[in-house]
Scaffold this active site. Structure first.
Site, PDB file in Angstrom:
ATOM      1  N   SER A 271       0.836  -1.201   0.000  1.00 30.53           N
ATOM      2  CA  SER A 271       0.000   0.000   0.000  1.00 30.53           C
ATOM      3  C   SER A 271       0.869   1.248   0.000  1.00 30.53           C
ATOM      4  O   SER A 271       2.042   1.203   0.352  1.00 30.53           O
ATOM      5  CB  SER A 271      -0.919   0.035   1.233  1.00 30.53           C
ATOM      6  OG  SER A 271      -1.843  -1.027   1.220  1.00 30.53           O
ATOM      7  N   SER A 309      -2.952  -3.888  -3.258  1.00 30.18           N
ATOM      8  CA  SER A 309      -2.346  -2.642  -2.812  1.00 30.18           C
ATOM      9  C   SER A 309      -3.420  -1.599  -2.533  1.00 30.18           C
ATOM     10  O   SER A 309      -4.306  -1.371  -3.350  1.00 30.18           O
ATOM     11  CB  SER A 309      -1.381  -2.106  -3.882  1.00 30.18           C
ATOM     12  OG  SER A 309      -0.629  -1.027  -3.385  1.00 30.18           O
ATOM     13  N   ASP A 311      -3.954   2.078  -2.467  1.00 31.21           N
ATOM     14  CA  ASP A 311      -3.284   3.275  -2.976  1.00 31.21           C
ATOM     15  C   ASP A 311      -4.232   4.463  -2.885  1.00 31.21           C
ATOM     16  O   ASP A 311      -5.191   4.567  -3.655  1.00 31.21           O
ATOM     17  CB  ASP A 311      -2.836   3.054  -4.425  1.00 31.21           C
ATOM     18  CG  ASP A 311      -1.935   1.832  -4.570  1.00 31.21           C
ATOM     19  OD1 ASP A 311      -1.159   1.575  -3.639  1.00 31.21           O
ATOM     20  OD2 ASP A 311      -2.021   1.142  -5.591  1.00 31.21           O
TER      21      ASP A 311
END
Length: 396
Positions: A271, A309, A311
């Site tokens: 992340s 992830s 983001d």
């Protein structure tokens, strides 16, 4: 090897100030003592200077006037490696003097508390805190308690705390949820407008990026006066993967560490939290557009925003002309038109890219939770950059 239990709580680290001597020290294995650690430097000291615009005096988020940043770094025993980073848009009461804000989700595999209200109302009413995944709710509770104690908050019955995270469970005993009220209050109390300490500190203490030690990184850009003279600052908490490239040089491949190298073993998950501040007078819609462009800088470093992830980009404007009273019934502020946004877009891409490099290059090797994550070897990075014609000029 017998280890001595140690605990540090590093409060409000200020570059070169008294607290700098209290910077966190990673656990030292016996073989690590044989050679001195490689000195860590920022991207520009390696000749890595993305883009065309000039950074501000600190080359960091705090170049946007009034913005303050504070860290608490928590390292205890051989398993706790985490912390909290606090970002305050101005020195006043953020609940009563709100700033326009927007949040962009590039990939939503994460926890960003308070995001829906920010995008619904287009404003931020609390500091932004970054921490580890399972600490989000404890940190939010501590932030609410701190805010309720501030002058003028006696009758407040609703607060929207904004707390983001990345998962530092590889180096940190994350299930213990070690970040609590003491650490949150320390980060808020020590937040400063000075240079921001980077690397393995605060919310970046236990993070990993591109297979190496990640952390906190920051950068800024100041537009020429003919383009408004505005400042854009970026701070990142890097904990993601991909195929690292630096100004286009294939550093990850050259150093033999990158996503999908062994097909399914490493998929580039992780992340990143990106915080963008500007003194340009922008409202929610154009702050959202500014936040979206930050992910272009993320992409330049080699991220593909993988499935696993989280983001996120949080963007806000500190301009006095767009600040909002908590009980305002009419907003009449003058804001920049769409045609004025292009140089700001360029600035945020450049600053995001450089902030990520700084988070890697300034991070130190950290051991914890039974594992060790090495800092990226800067001597090797220099050699790769040299082979690709990238040196002190910062250009191929």
């Amino acid at each position: 090897m017998r280890r001595i239990a140690r605990a540090w709580c590093v409060l409000g680290l200020l570059m070169g100030g008294p607290a700098a001597a209290l910077a966190p020290k990673e656990e030292k294995m016996a073989d690590e003592k044989k050679a001195p650690a490689e000195a860590r430097v920022r991207a520009r000291e390696l000749g890595v200077a993305p883009g065309i615009f000039t950074p501000g005096p600190h080359n960091g988020l705090t170049d946007v006037a009034g913005v303050r940043v504070g860290h608490t770094t928590l390292m205890a025993g051989d398993s706790v490696r985490t912390g909290v980073t606090a970002i305050l848009p101005h020195g006043g009461n953020l609940f009563r003097e709100r700033v326009p804000a927007a949040i962009h989700v590039a990939n939503g595999f994460g926890k960003l508390l308070g995001s829906t209200q920010v995008n619904e109302l287009g404003e931020l009413e609390s500091p932004v805190l970054l921490t580890c995944t399972l600490c989000v709710w404890r940190v939010a509770d501590a932030l609410v308690g701190w805010m309720l104690e501030q002058p003028g908050m006696e009758d407040v019955r609703s607060i929207n705390p904004v707390v983001g995270e990345t998962n530092d469970g590889r180096l940190n005993a994350i299930r213990t949820r070690p970040v609590g009220e003491k650490e949150v209050r320390a980060a808020l109390a020590q937040a400063s407008t000075g240079p921001v300490v980077e690397g393995s500190v605060g919310a970046g203490t236990g993070t990993v990026a591109f297979g190496w030690k990640g952390g906190i990184g920051t950068s800024s850009r100041v537009l020429p006066k003919k383009l408004g003279g505005y400042t854009v600052g970026v701070l990142v908490q890097s904990n993601f993967g991909g195929v690292l490239q630096v100004l286009g040089a294939p550093v990850g491949r050259a150093l033999g560490r990158y996503a999908f190298q062994k097909d399914v073993e490493e998929r580039g998950d992780g992340s990143i939290m990106i915080v963008v501040a500007t003194d340009a007078p922008l409202e929610h819609r154009n702050l959202r557009r500014l936040a979206e462009r930050a992910t272009l800088g993320l992409g330049r470093t080699g991220s593909s925003a993988s499935n696993g992830s989280g983001d996120y980009v949080i963007a806000f404007s500190t301009a006095d002309s767009v600040r909002r009273a908590f009980n305002a019934e009419r907003l009449t502020a003058e804001t920049l038109g769409n045609d004025a946004l292009s140089p700001l877009f360029q600035a945020v891409v450049e600053a995001t890219e450089e902030a990520i490099y700084n988070s890697l290059f300034m991070a130190s090797t950290v051991s914890g939770n039974g594992q060790k994550v090495e800092a990226i070897p800067l001597s090797s990075v220099r050699e790769v950059l040299r082979r690709h014609g990238i040196g002190q000029a910062g250009r191929p």
